[in-house]
Design a protein around this motif. Structure first.
Motif, PDB file in Angstrom:
ATOM      1  N   SER A  43     -37.957 -48.472  62.464  1.00 39.41           N
ATOM      2  CA  SER A  43     -38.194 -47.689  63.663  1.00 39.41           C
ATOM      3  C   SER A  43     -38.764 -46.311  63.332  1.00 39.41           C
ATOM      4  CB  SER A  43     -36.896 -47.494  64.442  1.00 39.41           C
ATOM      5  OG  SER A  43     -36.274 -48.731  64.640  1.00 39.41           O
ATOM      6  N   PHE A  44     -38.266 -45.708  62.271  1.00 39.45           N
ATOM      7  CA  PHE A  44     -38.616 -44.310  62.025  1.00 39.45           C
ATOM      8  C   PHE A  44     -39.602 -44.121  60.877  1.00 39.45           C
ATOM      9  CE2 PHE A  44     -34.605 -44.192  64.261  1.00 39.45           C
ATOM     10  CZ  PHE A  44     -34.868 -43.262  65.232  1.00 39.45           C
ATOM     11  N   GLY A  45     -39.959 -45.180  60.192  1.00 37.00           N
ATOM     12  CA  GLY A  45     -40.888 -45.011  59.080  1.00 37.00           C
ATOM     13  C   GLY A  45     -41.806 -46.206  58.962  1.00 37.00           C
ATOM     14  N   VAL A  46     -42.599 -46.185  57.917  1.00 35.80           N
ATOM     15  CA  VAL A  46     -43.426 -47.341  57.611  1.00 35.80           C
ATOM     16  C   VAL A  46     -42.688 -48.120  56.547  1.00 35.80           C
ATOM     17  CG1 VAL A  46     -45.641 -48.127  56.775  1.00 35.80           C
ATOM     18  CG2 VAL A  46     -45.498 -46.064  58.147  1.00 35.80           C
ATOM     19  N   SER A  47     -42.197 -49.311  56.901  1.00 31.52           N
ATOM     20  CA  SER A  47     -41.337 -50.038  55.980  1.00 31.52           C
ATOM     21  C   SER A  47     -42.160 -50.904  55.044  1.00 31.52           C
ATOM     22  CB  SER A  47     -40.353 -50.908  56.744  1.00 31.52           C
ATOM     23  OG  SER A  47     -41.026 -52.028  57.241  1.00 31.52           O
ATOM     24  N   LEU A  48     -41.464 -51.454  54.062  1.00 30.43           N
ATOM     25  CA  LEU A  48     -42.116 -52.355  53.116  1.00 30.43           C
ATOM     26  C   LEU A  48     -42.684 -53.569  53.845  1.00 30.43           C
ATOM     27  CD1 LEU A  48     -42.449 -52.534  50.013  1.00 30.43           C
ATOM     28  CD2 LEU A  48     -40.566 -54.133  50.031  1.00 30.43           C
ATOM     29  N   GLY A  49     -41.915 -54.104  54.779  1.00 29.23           N
ATOM     30  CA  GLY A  49     -42.390 -55.254  55.548  1.00 29.23           C
ATOM     31  C   GLY A  49     -43.673 -54.921  56.291  1.00 29.23           C
ATOM     32  N   HIS A  50     -43.716 -53.742  56.917  1.00 30.64           N
ATOM     33  CA  HIS A  50     -44.948 -53.323  57.607  1.00 30.64           C
ATOM     34  C   HIS A  50     -46.122 -53.321  56.659  1.00 30.64           C
ATOM     35  CE1 HIS A  50     -42.497 -50.918  60.824  1.00 30.64           C
ATOM     36  NE2 HIS A  50     -42.408 -52.222  60.975  1.00 30.64           N
ATOM     37  N   THR A  51     -45.896 -52.780  55.468  1.00 35.51           N
ATOM     38  CA  THR A  51     -46.996 -52.670  54.518  1.00 35.51           C
ATOM     39  C   THR A  51     -47.464 -54.039  54.066  1.00 35.51           C
ATOM     40  OG1 THR A  51     -45.986 -50.644  53.772  1.00 35.51           O
ATOM     41  CG2 THR A  51     -47.713 -51.543  52.399  1.00 35.51           C
TER      42      THR A  51
ATOM     43  N   ILE B 277     -42.052 -45.786  52.013  1.00 33.60           N
ATOM     44  CA  ILE B 277     -42.101 -46.887  51.054  1.00 33.60           C
ATOM     45  C   ILE B 277     -42.149 -46.345  49.646  1.00 33.60           C
ATOM     46  CG2 ILE B 277     -43.363 -48.923  50.332  1.00 33.60           C
ATOM     47  CD1 ILE B 277     -44.811 -48.629  52.999  1.00 33.60           C
ATOM     48  N   GLY B 278     -42.976 -45.318  49.460  1.00 27.24           N
ATOM     49  CA  GLY B 278     -43.098 -44.730  48.134  1.00 27.24           C
ATOM     50  C   GLY B 278     -41.745 -44.255  47.647  1.00 27.24           C
ATOM     51  N   ILE B 279     -41.036 -43.531  48.527  1.00 26.24           N
ATOM     52  CA  ILE B 279     -39.728 -43.005  48.146  1.00 26.24           C
ATOM     53  C   ILE B 279     -38.770 -44.157  47.863  1.00 26.24           C
ATOM     54  CG2 ILE B 279     -37.740 -41.690  48.980  1.00 26.24           C
ATOM     55  CD1 ILE B 279     -39.836 -40.104  50.678  1.00 26.24           C
ATOM     56  N   TYR B 280     -38.794 -45.156  48.766  1.00 29.79           N
ATOM     57  CA  TYR B 280     -37.901 -46.288  48.591  1.00 29.79           C
ATOM     58  C   TYR B 280     -38.184 -47.001  47.274  1.00 29.79           C
ATOM     59  CZ  TYR B 280     -35.792 -50.759  48.831  1.00 29.79           C
ATOM     60  OH  TYR B 280     -35.075 -51.853  48.500  1.00 29.79           O
ATOM     61  N   LEU B 281     -39.474 -47.278  47.009  1.00 24.20           N
ATOM     62  CA  LEU B 281     -39.798 -48.042  45.806  1.00 24.20           C
ATOM     63  C   LEU B 281     -39.407 -47.262  44.554  1.00 24.20           C
ATOM     64  CD1 LEU B 281     -43.179 -49.769  46.676  1.00 24.20           C
ATOM     65  CD2 LEU B 281     -40.905 -50.771  46.518  1.00 24.20           C
ATOM     66  N   MET B 282     -39.591 -45.941  44.611  1.00 25.40           N
ATOM     67  CA  MET B 282     -39.177 -45.126  43.465  1.00 25.40           C
ATOM     68  C   MET B 282     -37.673 -45.259  43.254  1.00 25.40           C
ATOM     69  SD  MET B 282     -41.211 -41.561  43.116  1.00 25.40           S
ATOM     70  CE  MET B 282     -41.175 -41.100  44.815  1.00 25.40           C
TER      71      MET B 282
ATOM     72  N   ASP C 183     -58.558 -44.935  59.057  1.00 25.56           N
ATOM     73  CA  ASP C 183     -59.646 -44.164  59.659  1.00 25.56           C
ATOM     74  C   ASP C 183     -59.618 -42.755  59.095  1.00 25.56           C
ATOM     75  OD1 ASP C 183     -57.402 -43.267  60.856  1.00 25.56           O
ATOM     76  OD2 ASP C 183     -57.716 -44.420  62.690  1.00 25.56           O
ATOM     77  N   SER C 184     -60.183 -41.820  59.856  1.00 26.14           N
ATOM     78  CA  SER C 184     -60.388 -40.507  59.258  1.00 26.14           C
ATOM     79  C   SER C 184     -59.117 -39.662  59.226  1.00 26.14           C
ATOM     80  CB  SER C 184     -61.477 -39.755  60.007  1.00 26.14           C
ATOM     81  OG  SER C 184     -61.136 -39.701  61.367  1.00 26.14           O
ATOM     82  N   ILE C 185     -58.012 -40.174  59.807  1.00 25.70           N
ATOM     83  CA  ILE C 185     -56.761 -39.414  59.690  1.00 25.70           C
ATOM     84  C   ILE C 185     -56.313 -39.484  58.241  1.00 25.70           C
ATOM     85  CG2 ILE C 185     -54.382 -39.204  60.462  1.00 25.70           C
ATOM     86  CD1 ILE C 185     -55.280 -40.925  62.902  1.00 25.70           C
ATOM     87  N   ARG C 186     -56.073 -38.340  57.677  1.00 30.84           N
ATOM     88  CA  ARG C 186     -55.714 -38.333  56.270  1.00 30.84           C
ATOM     89  C   ARG C 186     -54.326 -38.933  56.083  1.00 30.84           C
ATOM     90  NH1 ARG C 186     -55.670 -33.426  51.911  1.00 30.84           N
ATOM     91  NH2 ARG C 186     -55.523 -34.845  50.156  1.00 30.84           N
ATOM     92  N   PRO C 187     -54.210 -40.019  55.291  1.00 27.91           N
ATOM     93  CA  PRO C 187     -52.884 -40.597  55.086  1.00 27.91           C
ATOM     94  C   PRO C 187     -52.064 -39.706  54.162  1.00 27.91           C
ATOM     95  CG  PRO C 187     -54.510 -41.769  53.810  1.00 27.91           C
ATOM     96  CD  PRO C 187     -55.247 -40.703  54.546  1.00 27.91           C
ATOM     97  N   ARG C 188     -50.724 -39.793  54.319  1.00 28.89           N
ATOM     98  CA  ARG C 188     -49.888 -39.032  53.402  1.00 28.89           C
ATOM     99  C   ARG C 188     -50.014 -39.604  52.005  1.00 28.89           C
ATOM    100  NH1 ARG C 188     -44.072 -38.891  56.214  1.00 28.89           N
ATOM    101  NH2 ARG C 188     -44.511 -37.560  57.992  1.00 28.89           N
ATOM    102  N   PRO C 189     -49.848 -38.757  51.002  1.00 32.08           N
ATOM    103  CA  PRO C 189     -49.851 -39.315  49.645  1.00 32.08           C
ATOM    104  C   PRO C 189     -48.679 -40.280  49.476  1.00 32.08           C
ATOM    105  CG  PRO C 189     -49.186 -37.010  49.643  1.00 32.08           C
ATOM    106  CD  PRO C 189     -49.684 -37.316  51.015  1.00 32.08           C
ATOM    107  N   TRP C 190     -48.822 -41.223  48.560  1.00 31.62           N
ATOM    108  CA  TRP C 190     -47.857 -42.330  48.470  1.00 31.62           C
ATOM    109  C   TRP C 190     -46.433 -41.849  48.250  1.00 31.62           C
ATOM    110  CZ3 TRP C 190     -44.962 -43.143  44.084  1.00 31.62           C
ATOM    111  CH2 TRP C 190     -45.380 -42.461  42.940  1.00 31.62           C
ATOM    112  N   TYR C 191     -46.268 -40.748  47.514  1.00 29.25           N
ATOM    113  CA  TYR C 191     -44.905 -40.324  47.211  1.00 29.25           C
ATOM    114  C   TYR C 191     -44.245 -39.621  48.389  1.00 29.25           C
ATOM    115  CZ  TYR C 191     -47.789 -36.258  46.154  1.00 29.25           C
ATOM    116  OH  TYR C 191     -48.729 -35.277  46.229  1.00 29.25           O
ATOM    117  N   ARG C 192     -45.001 -39.415  49.468  1.00 27.14           N
ATOM    118  CA  ARG C 192     -44.376 -38.816  50.642  1.00 27.14           C
ATOM    119  C   ARG C 192     -44.193 -39.837  51.755  1.00 27.14           C
ATOM    120  NH1 ARG C 192     -46.867 -33.661  52.770  1.00 27.14           N
ATOM    121  NH2 ARG C 192     -45.173 -33.982  54.235  1.00 27.14           N
ATOM    122  N   ARG C 193     -44.551 -41.110  51.458  1.00 31.28           N
ATOM    123  CA  ARG C 193     -44.300 -42.144  52.465  1.00 31.28           C
ATOM    124  C   ARG C 193     -42.931 -42.763  52.197  1.00 31.28           C
ATOM    125  NH1 ARG C 193     -49.706 -45.411  51.601  1.00 31.28           N
ATOM    126  NH2 ARG C 193     -50.809 -43.567  50.907  1.00 31.28           N
TER     127      ARG C 193
END
Lengths: 413, 258, 448
Positions: A83-91, A160-165, A148-158
């Motif tokens: 609900s509040f983030g982009v999850s691994l399943g979403h990715t 999923i990135g935090i979770y995977l780390m 698109d042209s919206i700059r995505p957050r760097p991976w370590y601030r998403r």
């Protein structure tokens, strides 16, 4: 069949509705199941590692809390994440939870989605509506991922990135803690002398046993040759029934499913386990025969899969052209399929032969003939110089066959 | 050094060792600042080799290339890299990093200006980022900045290539067959970008082209290569039918690209 | 420019690239034919030993020991057979290297000329290859017989060119059916021989299969009715050094072992793979030396199976400790992944690196921006694939004392408790199958 596809029968309406609902359930639950599984696994791993360290290995446990608490906890964390983030399943399924016009969700929407999910999606009832109730209430729904042209957050601030780390850290700690003891590390650095004679023998082999070992090596190579030849004979015809595009109709599909299932199970059992079974069957008086049978079974399963996958990727255009001339089923196979697969089949067979030579040395370790038996005998007798000599022979043979087979394969393709 | 020669090429020769093929034979010419020079010739006539000898992606066998009075051919490799910053290059097959984003691709144009350790971590300065967005705006692709490069069409990819070359803020643009992988309509729009860059930024453009019609339309001067030798050097209008046959062979016929 | 660009030295004239390739092909095709006859000779000796050795003076007890006259006889006989094969028809070696014998004059080579070629060969080749001295392309025996051994493709191309020049459309004669040619018959013969030889060497015995089918049936029944008694609960009798473990415990342990070794292996293989890629390292002779060393390391380490590594490490760091398994898996993973990775690096598109160099990027920047982005998805895929393989391997390395779930497998096998063995096998199959499926699914998603 009418092309309009409309039907007034209530039964087919019901089937349509059911189909649509099943589709919606699948769409909503696919990412969730991935997230739930990964969260639950992490939880168990953390518990296990923690209890391993605090209680000791023999009392280590997977559940420190009641199972229902574990279940509810995992579900809640997974839904929170979705609900509040982009999850691994979403990715993994390449979707994003977005509002109308692909606007990012507001906090209010996310909260509504989170609670709505419990009322609507968890009991599955809300998924029967279209769009599902919790999506309707929150105004959020899954959109396919578009960059698109919206700059995505760097991976370590998403998230999923935090979770995977975090997962990586947890797993590493668990793996290191569970597999490595201090004793081991001490021995790694202090006890190299134990295997030193083995390395020495690689440079300075014991010539006295070279000839006998060579005879065993010949047996090993012939074990691989025979296993490959017999496996090819079986696997080539079978592969036609294990290819999805060549098996049509109810019977064909059933045969396909059964064949693929059996082969996948057979492939999952290592040749060495097969060798144990066959050694009991044919007794150790026919050791190398048992080895061949073990390699044979595993090769059939592996080759069938490789062959069938090649068949599934053949150019359908040629088949079409041949059938357009009014050719029969077998003529289509002979002129439309076979010319396309001869070289890949030979190449796969060579590849499998290469693997079989390696495996033939290994099945010998359980006493299934060939040079592996000699190696394990020397090792258990702690005659490392002799073991090193045997190993040298194995390395040279395996390397030479690997080289030849890869050269031949690159010429074939 | 002669005053007018922005880029001067003298007795340039390239022999490929293995195949014993002479790609360039004793080539000499010079290019003035701000010129739009088109190199034409059949495939295999040495056009690509010539362009790559200028920025030494290919080492010339003998002869010299000098840019603004600096002899490029004798520079040691570290100085050569600094030299290359001033020479942008656009390629026939775009040569983009297909799995990276458009922005990253454009930013790689700044690699010559960025310290190695910074670039290893993927850090580019804020100014570089701004310049990248500006270059992308210039080729009309600012919308696509975070899209993977292989999701773009051929024409768009070539525009990313141009933006990348612009990032180097070059004084000379080497362009290798920029449109031969594109369809005619896209070709023209790409060529117009080069024309615009040439005229408004006063960047010298040295491009090889397959089609004479495009060369006539955009070039201020044309040189023609045949078997690695210079067979023509002059204005686009000077190429008549007999000249054309001389360059492209007796059986060739001119086709129009609009 | 009137420079002579072809190598004008004597050696260059004698052996410039094309002639060298031709000579190499010729030598290798001969070697192949000779090896084939050597194989046949081995088979003959094997069967003589196997069936009738007492008839032969000097009693050979195995094929690798011959009486004093045996070796020269074998060598001469195989050489002569090779030469005869290569003069009458197209031998397997000639076919494999795309060579054929052509007459320099006349339509075809007569029987007498072939005999002459064989006879002259006896003088010209075995004595230090004298026949090749004056002209490697046409040695003495070829000159005597008026023949030439050439690549069929080359001859074909020349004929086509000649015909094109004359404006003749030539209809190519189709090749003969494989089974009517010498190499076809020879291949079939070799296949048959291999079957027979292999059947004898592996001591295949079908009667024992049927005779003991009931025993095997019992065994399969026990395994197929697995007893999951010790899946969650520890078997009190089975004690490892640090306590007793249920199947599930050891399965988790095994998976953690594979994870650790895959991560460690990848971490080492990744940087090494660039050192093992020819296109990266060919900037300098020293680079090529490093390349050769790294590739050699990969090949040698890869040739030693994980199980053999496990035997070594079990002796080294302690029998039955999972760390031995981790080390074995890691070492093999480094080599296997290193090779796959470097091949991937060698297969990259050169365009992007050219672009980075043109923008003034140095060696490291080229690797970071042009090479790595191209290979990373494939690296992930290979790593997942390797993890899958490691899971398979880790279930059996316990055989040689390297820990993991296999410990239980071999323990219960030795105890003869086959239905518990069945439960271990089923657990392994499920995990391996799941891993296979998962890694395939993930790989598909990553390589896009």
């Amino acid at each position: 069949m009418s092309s309009a596809g409309r039907s007034t029968k209530p039964l087919s309406q019901l089937i349509n509705l059911l189909g649509r609902s099943l589709g919606q359930i699948q769409k909503a639950w696919e990412p969730f199941i991935v997230d739930f599984a990964i969260i639950a696994t992490t939880w168990i791993l953390i518990t296990y590692t923690y209890s391993w360290f605090t209680r000791g290995p023999e009392l280590a446990t997977y559940f420190l809390v009641p199972w229902w608490l574990f279940l509810i906890g995992s579900v809640e964390i997974a839904v929170l994440w979705e609900s509040f983030g982009v999850s691994l399943g979403h990715t993994l399924f390449r979707v994003r939870l977005l509002g109308a016009d692909r606007r990012p969700p507001t906090l209010r929407q996310a909260v509504v989605y989170f609670f709505g999910w419990h009322i609507s999606a968890l009991p599955l009832a809300g998924l029967l509506a279209s769009p599902p109730l919790h999506e309707r209430w929150s105004g959020l729904r899954f959109h396919p991922l578009i960059v698109d042209s919206i700059r995505p957050r760097p991976w370590y601030r998403r998230s999923i990135g935090i979770y995977l780390m975090a997962l990586f850290v947890v797993v590493s700690v668990a793996a290191v803690g569970v597999t490595i003891t201090f004793q081991n590390l001490v021995r790694l650095f202090s006890d190299a002398y134990r295997v030193a004679p083995l390395w020495r023998a690689l440079v300075n082999p014991n010539l006295a046993i070279l000839k006998d070992s060579f005879s065993d090596l010949i047996v090993t190579i012939f074990m691989a040759v025979m296993a490959t030849l017999f496996a090819t004979i079986i696997a080539v015809p079978i592969s036609f029934f294990a290819a999805r595009n060549l098996t049509q109709g109810a019977i064909g599909r059933t045969v396909y499913t059964i064949l693929r299932g059996i082969m996948s199970i057979f492939r999952s059992i290592e040749p060495i386990v097969w060798a144990i079974v066959f050694l009991v069957w044919v007794t150790s008086a026919h050791a190398s025969f048992a080895g061949v049978l073990a390699l044979w079974i595993h090769s059939i399963a592996d080759l069938t899969k490789l062959y069938a996958e090649r068949l599934e990727s053949i150019d359908e255009g040629l088949m079409e052209a041949i059938s357009a001339t009014g050719a029969s089923r077998f003529q289509v196979l002979r002129y439309g399929v076979v010319p396309q697969i001869v070289n890949p089949y030979i190449s796969f067979t060579l590849y499998r032969f290469d693997i079989n030579v390696r495996m033939a040395t290994v099945v010998g370790l359980v006493g299934a003939g060939g040079i592996g038996g000699r190696l394990i005998a020397y090792l258990s007798g702690q005659r490392y110089a002799n073991a090193g000599t045997v190993m040298l022979l194995i390395v040279v043979a395996v390397w030479a066959i690997d080289y030849l087979s890869s050269r031949l394969r690159s010429k074939l393709l | 050094m002669e005053q007018s020669g922005h880029l001067a090429i003298k007795n340039l020769t390239k022999v490929y060792e293995r195949g014993q093929v002479v790609a360039l034979k004793d080539l000499s010419f010079s290019v003035k600042k701000g010129e739009f020079l088109v190199v034409i010739g059949l495939s295999g006539s040495g056009k690509s080799t010539l362009l790559r000898c200028i920025n030494r992606l290919i080492e010339p066998t003998s002869g010299s290339v000098s840019l603004d009075g600096v002899d490029v051919t004798s520079l040691p490799s570290s100085r050569m890299r600094r030299m290359r910053r001033g020479m942008g290059m656009v390629f026939q097959h775009f040569n983009l990093i297909s799995r990276s984003t458009v922005l990253t691709n454009v930013l790689t144009g700044r690699l010559g200006y960025t310290p190695v350790w910074k670039s290893m971590a993927g850090w580019f300065s804020k100014a570089d980022h701004e310049l990248a967005m500006k270059s992308l705006e210039r080729v009309g692709l600012e919308e696509k900045a975070y899209v993977r490069a292989d999701e773009l069409s051929g024409g768009q990819q070539q525009r990313v290539g141009i933006a990348r070359a612009l990032m180097q803020q070059p004084s000379l643009l080497l362009v290798d067959e920029p449109v031969s992988a594109l369809d005619p309509a896209t070709s023209n729009s790409i060529m117009q970008y080069f024309e615009e860059i040439n005229q408004s930024d006063d960047i010298t453009v040295l491009t090889s082209l397959h089609f004479l019609s495009l060369a006539r339309r955009y070039g201020t001067r044309i040189i023609a290569l045949k078997g690695g030798e210079l067979v023509f050097d002059g204005l686009p209008s000077d190429i008549d039918d007999s000249r054309f046959k001389e360059i492209y062979g007796e059986e060739a016929e001119e086709v129009e690209v609009r | 420019m009137d420079q002579r660009l072809d190598g004008s030295t004597l050696l260059g004239n004698l052996l410039h690239t094309r002639a060298r390739t031709a000579l190499k092909n010729r030598a290798f095709s001969f070697l192949l034919d000779w090896m084939i006859w050597g194989y046949v000779a081995y088979a003959v000796m094997f069967f003589l030993n196997h069936y009738w050795y007492t008839w032969i003076p000097g009693h050979w007890y195995d094929t690798l020991t011959l009486p004093s006259w045996g070796w020269p006889l074998t060598i001469i006989a195989t050489l002569e057979l090779t030469v005869i094969c290569r003069n009458f028809g197209r031998s397997l070696g000639m076919r494999a290297f795309g060579l054929d014998l052509y007459p320099t004059s006349g339509e075809r080579i007569s029987f007498v000329r072939r005999l002459l070629r064989i006879a002259v060969w006896q003088l010209s080749v075995p004595v230090a290859c004298v026949g090749f001295w004056s002209n490697p392309a046409v040695p003495l025996h070829d000159r005597a017989a008026g023949t030439v051994l050439r690549s069929t493709r080359e001859v074909d191309r020349e004929e086509t060119d000649a015909n094109d020049a004359l404006g003749i459309a030539r209809v190519r004669k189709p090749e003969k059916r494989a089974l009517t040619t010498q190499w076809g018959i020879m291949s079939l013969f070799l296949l048959g021989l291999t079957f027979w030889l292999g059947w004898t060497i592996i001591e295949a015995n079908l009667s024992v299969l049927t005779r003991r089918a009931d025993k095997a049936g019992d065994l399969f029944q026990k395994i197929a009715r697995p007893d999951f008694r010790y899946f969650f609960k520890e078997d009190p009798i089975f004690v490892l050094r640090r306590g007793s473990f249920a199947i599930l415990d050891l399965m988790v342990l095994t998976l953690l072992m594979t994870l650790l070794s895959t991560v460690l292996g990848t971490a080492v293989a990744f940087p090494l793979s660039f050192l093992g890629a020819r296109n990266i390292m060919s900037f300098h002779p020293v680079g090529l030396v490093i390349y050769t060393v790294v590739r050699g390391f990969f090949n040698i380490v890869r040739a030693i199976e994980t199980l053999l590594w496990a035997t070594i490490f079990a002796v080294w760091v302690g029998w039955g400790s999972p760390f031995a398994g981790v080390l074995a898996l890691t070492v093999h993973t480094i080599a296997a992944l290193g090779k796959l990775f470097s091949e991937q690096v060698e297969g990259i598109d050169k365009g992007p690196s050219e672009a980075i160099r043109a923008a003034g990027g140095n060696f490291f920047q080229v690797i970071r921006y042009a090479v790595i982005p191209q290979v990373v998805p494939a690296f992930w895929a290979f790593t997942l694939y390797r993890w899958d393989i490691n899971v398979r391997m880790s279930t059996v390395i316990a055989l040689v004392g390297a820990g993991g779930v296999g410990t239980l497998l071999f323990y219960y096998k030795n105890e003869g408790q086959w239905s518990i063995v069945g439960s271990v096998v089923v657990s392994i199959v499920v995990v391996v199958w799941l891993m296979d499926y998962l890694s395939g699914w993930l790989r598909e998603r990553i390589v896009r």
